[in-house]
Design an enzyme around this catalytic site. Structure first.
Site, PDB file in Angstrom:
ATOM      1  N   GLU A  63      43.383   6.625 -72.370  1.00 51.76           N
ATOM      2  CA  GLU A  63      43.870   5.286 -72.693  1.00 51.76           C
ATOM      3  C   GLU A  63      42.720   4.314 -72.905  1.00 51.76           C
ATOM      4  OE1 GLU A  63      46.793   6.982 -69.582  1.00 51.76           O
ATOM      5  OE2 GLU A  63      44.715   7.263 -70.223  1.00 51.76           O
ATOM      6  N   THR A 209      34.479  45.502 -53.726  1.00 51.10           N
ATOM      7  CA  THR A 209      34.197  45.585 -55.162  1.00 51.10           C
ATOM      8  C   THR A 209      32.772  45.153 -55.457  1.00 51.10           C
ATOM      9  OG1 THR A 209      36.502  45.248 -55.796  1.00 51.10           O
ATOM     10  CG2 THR A 209      34.838  44.658 -57.417  1.00 51.10           C
TER      11      THR A 209
END
Length: 359
Positions: A63, A209
């Site tokens: 705006e 992992t």
């Protein structure tokens, strides 16, 4: 319907302006703590007076950018209509309240696509209405919600949006019996997965992992070069990483969250203003996030490969009968070379502390 919503009465010129506002909003960053927002200012005759979009944290909101554009063109905004993709904010953060900026500019009408779900920033529509500004909320709402992507559900749920990524053989294996996993999926799939990494704020893996696969968790282009924006690299678990681990190399910041609790992981990442998390593995971490009901979307890259044995994509979920299976709704199936990408959302999640299903 929320308290600020109303029956949408938008003129054709306002709907056209909203489509343009949605288009220019996409020029802003797709990830980060702030949403993509676009704004178009219209005269009473429907002419464009100014336009703007949010360019990222710390920069003027859409705006304010549109008002500055109008000022630069030498046009007055008194009596104008502001067409904005997200409800103008009503709080002071890095920048001031957009609702007050619109009031100071003499805007007479505001057309909004999506109400702001953030309780800290919401209230702009009510502030404007209390000052005599006509406000309509809900114009092209579906398009507005789609533009906001993961930001919107993240704010609505009070935690980062979680995408679980799987890369498996046709029989659901992520590694062969000897532990080798490079490469189950094709190069096309891997390039696509790197683009996904570039879109998220953080990539999460378990210490298992990290120790077994030694990933770098970076987002790279087709030439293998680091992309400009790199996600936060997050390792979950108590074990230390060796000093020679690839995660200590070039890429995004490395964060080690020493817990096995997915909710705590998301709490810590939310404190870092992370909106979108990609959980990449392994099977234990994937199962933990699913069991905790903290997976919002699954991206499964499936290769036409059969291994017959090896590490499964998912650890034990505690499912003992088919009626307790975690079912998902398929949102899309995308061919990627010889592979397919299945994008799906869980229909429900498991409560590991209860036999009651939670919908």
């Amino acid at each position: 319907m929320t308290s600020i919503e109303s029956v949408v009465r938008a003129a054709p010129a306002e709907l056209d302006a909203m489509r343009h506002a949605l288009e220019i909003a996409r020029r802003g960053p797709a990830k980060g703590p702030n949403p993509r927002v676009g704004c178009v200012l219209l005269s009473a005759a429907g002419d464009v007076l100014g336009e703007g979009w949010h360019r990222g944290a710390g920069t003027p909101h859409a705006e304010v950018a549109a008002l500055a554009d109008a000022a630069g063109r030498g046009t007055s905004t008194r009596g104008a209509t502001a067409v904005v993709t997200l409800e103008p904010c009503n709080h002071t953060g890095r920048t001031g309240p957009c609702s007050e900026a619109l009031l100071a500019a003499g805007v007479a009408r505001v057309v909004v696509s999506v109400p702001d779900p953030n309780p800290v920033a919401a209230g702009g529509a009510q502030r404007l209405r209390s000052a005599g500004v006509e406000v309509e909320v809900g114009a092209l709402a579906d398009e507005g919600r789609a533009l906001l992507g993961a930001w919107l559900p993240s704010v609505e749920r009070g935690r980062p949006f979680v995408t679980l990524k799987l890369a498996t053989s046709l029989d659901g294996r992520v590694a062969a019996a000897d532990g080798s996993s490079r490469w189950i999926t094709s190069e096309v799939s891997r390039h696509h997965a790197h683009d996904l990494r570039a879109e998220v704020d953080a990539i999460v893996v378990g210490t298992g992992t990290a120790l077994v696969d030694d990933p770098s968790l970076t987002a790279r282009n087709a030439a293998g070069e680091l992309q400009r924006q790199q996600p936060l690299r997050v390792v979950v678990g108590h074990r230390d990483l060796p000093p020679h681990a690839r995660l200590h190399g070039p890429g995004g910041e490395l964060v080690h969250v020493r817990t096995h609790d997915p909710a705590r992981v998301l709490t810590e990442l939310a404190a870092r203003e992370v909106r979108h998390v990609l959980v990449e593995g392994g099977p234990t971490l994937a199962a933990a996030f699913l069991a905790a009901g903290l997976v919002d979307e699954v991206h499964a890259y499936v290769a036409p490969v059969l291994l017959g044995a090896g590490r499964p994509a998912m650890a034990d979920l505690g499912v003992t009968t088919i009626g307790d299976a975690v079912r998902l709704t398929t949102r899309s199936v995308i061919p990627l070379g010889p592979d397919v990408l299945v994008v799906a959302t869980p229909d429900r999640h498991i409560d590991p502390h209860s036999t009651t299903e939670e919908h």
